[in-house]
Scaffold this motif. Structure first.
Motif, PDB file in Angstrom:
ATOM      1  N   TRP A 101       8.782   1.416   3.468  1.00 49.67           N
ATOM      2  CA  TRP A 101       7.735   2.421   3.633  1.00 49.67           C
ATOM      3  C   TRP A 101       7.634   3.358   2.436  1.00 49.67           C
ATOM      4  O   TRP A 101       6.557   3.893   2.176  1.00 49.67           O
ATOM      5  N   CYS A 102       8.726   3.597   1.722  1.00 49.84           N
ATOM      6  CA  CYS A 102       8.750   4.686   0.738  1.00 49.84           C
ATOM      7  C   CYS A 102       9.053   4.258  -0.693  1.00 49.84           C
ATOM      8  O   CYS A 102       8.722   4.991  -1.627  1.00 49.84           O
ATOM      9  N   GLN A 116       8.602   9.016  -4.468  1.00 49.62           N
ATOM     10  CA  GLN A 116       9.187   8.082  -3.505  1.00 49.62           C
ATOM     11  C   GLN A 116      10.381   8.739  -2.812  1.00 49.62           C
ATOM     12  O   GLN A 116      10.545   8.631  -1.592  1.00 49.62           O
ATOM     13  N   GLN A 156       9.403  11.098  -0.122  1.00 54.79           N
ATOM     14  CA  GLN A 156       9.056  10.424   1.130  1.00 54.79           C
ATOM     15  C   GLN A 156      10.304   9.942   1.870  1.00 54.79           C
ATOM     16  O   GLN A 156      10.330   9.966   3.105  1.00 54.79           O
ATOM     17  N   SER A 174       9.168   1.536  -3.968  1.00 51.59           N
ATOM     18  CA  SER A 174       8.590   0.341  -4.577  1.00 51.59           C
ATOM     19  C   SER A 174       8.759   0.380  -6.088  1.00 51.59           C
ATOM     20  O   SER A 174       8.590   1.418  -6.716  1.00 51.59           O
ATOM     21  N   GLN A 186       0.842  -1.184   0.000  1.00 45.25           N
ATOM     22  CA  GLN A 186       0.000   0.000   0.000  1.00 45.25           C
ATOM     23  C   GLN A 186       0.881   1.238   0.000  1.00 45.25           C
ATOM     24  O   GLN A 186       2.071   1.168   0.292  1.00 45.25           O
ATOM     25  N   LEU A 187       0.256   2.333  -0.338  1.00 44.81           N
ATOM     26  CA  LEU A 187       0.947   3.618  -0.304  1.00 44.81           C
ATOM     27  C   LEU A 187       0.748   4.225   1.072  1.00 44.81           C
ATOM     28  O   LEU A 187      -0.325   4.123   1.654  1.00 44.81           O
ATOM     29  N   TRP A 188       1.784   4.870   1.574  1.00 41.18           N
ATOM     30  CA  TRP A 188       1.720   5.503   2.893  1.00 41.18           C
ATOM     31  C   TRP A 188       1.695   7.005   2.716  1.00 41.18           C
ATOM     32  O   TRP A 188       2.392   7.561   1.889  1.00 41.18           O
ATOM     33  N   ARG A 189       0.877   7.644   3.524  1.00 41.86           N
ATOM     34  CA  ARG A 189       0.813   9.109   3.509  1.00 41.86           C
ATOM     35  C   ARG A 189       2.091   9.667   4.128  1.00 41.86           C
ATOM     36  O   ARG A 189       2.750   9.014   4.930  1.00 41.86           O
ATOM     37  N   GLN A 194       1.963   0.288  -9.751  1.00 42.92           N
ATOM     38  CA  GLN A 194       0.999   1.209  -9.144  1.00 42.92           C
ATOM     39  C   GLN A 194       1.638   2.134  -8.099  1.00 42.92           C
ATOM     40  O   GLN A 194       0.963   2.967  -7.509  1.00 42.92           O
ATOM     41  N   ALA A 195       2.931   2.018  -7.907  1.00 46.04           N
ATOM     42  CA  ALA A 195       3.647   2.885  -6.972  1.00 46.04           C
ATOM     43  C   ALA A 195       3.795   4.282  -7.567  1.00 46.04           C
ATOM     44  O   ALA A 195       3.785   4.448  -8.783  1.00 46.04           O
ATOM     45  N   PRO A 196       3.964   5.271  -6.713  1.00 47.30           N
ATOM     46  CA  PRO A 196       4.208   6.627  -7.226  1.00 47.30           C
ATOM     47  C   PRO A 196       5.510   6.676  -8.015  1.00 47.30           C
ATOM     48  O   PRO A 196       6.364   5.786  -7.870  1.00 47.30           O
TER      49      PRO A 196
END
Length: 174
Positions: free
Chosen positions: A81-82, A95, A98, A84, A6-9, A88-90
């Motif tokens: 965490w940041c 990244q 982050q 990937s 998942q993506l983390w804020r 579908q990753a940013p």
């Protein structure tokens, strides 16, 4: 490869960095560290964090905790965490932003920031090697051969992604 990608804020990443720093500071100067500066968790990924209302609050699963260097944990955390390589990753720039947020919230010294990307790459290599060593262990294993091979491949893909985008990550840490 983690099943629950998942993506983390940004605020979650910042809270994770502050949480890791508090763990490290709690162990600094302990007799348990030996010649190392701190006790590392060695697996501070999101899967080993307790969340309350979406915020990281505590670490669990200390079975690999041992004396070490803070960059070992911070490199692993930055990766899990940041960063990937998933489609579908940013994009790498987001990244990298982050990773900078994580380094800032951890309080990483300016002089150590340029070592963080190497620490990430090292942890990705280390992860692949850790899984590879389990291929030849007797049953029961930590996972079946197919799962182990998938995790080795994932670690290598992540390493390649980080290496290809090294300059992007380095620039964000300046």
């Amino acid at each position: 490869m983690p099943a629950r990608f998942q993506l983390w804020r940004d605020d979650q990443v910042a809270a994770a960095g502050a949480l890791l720093r508090s763990l490290h500071e709690a162990t600094r100067s302990s007799r348990l560290t030996g010649t190392s500066p701190i006790i590392c968790h060695h697996d501070p990924g999101p899967n080993n964090v307790v969340f309350q209302q979406g915020r990281p609050m505590a670490f669990i699963d200390f079975d690999t905790a041992a004396p070490g260097d803070p960059l070992e944990d911070l490199g692993y955390m930055a990766w899990t965490w940041c960063i990937s390589s998933r489609s579908q990753a940013p994009p790498p720039r987001a990244q990298a932003d982050q990773v900078r947020i994580l380094a800032n919230s951890y309080g990483l010294e300016t002089s150590e920031r340029f070592n963080l990307v190497d620490a990430i790459l090292d942890r990705q290599n280390h992860n692949a090697l850790w899984w590879r060593q389990h291929l030849n262990t007797p049953e029961p294993r930590v996972a079946d051969s197919e799962q182990i091979l998938a995790r080795i491949d994932w670690s290598r893909r992540e390493h390649d992604h980080t290496a290809i985008n090294r300059a992007v990550f380095m620039n964000a840490l300046r």
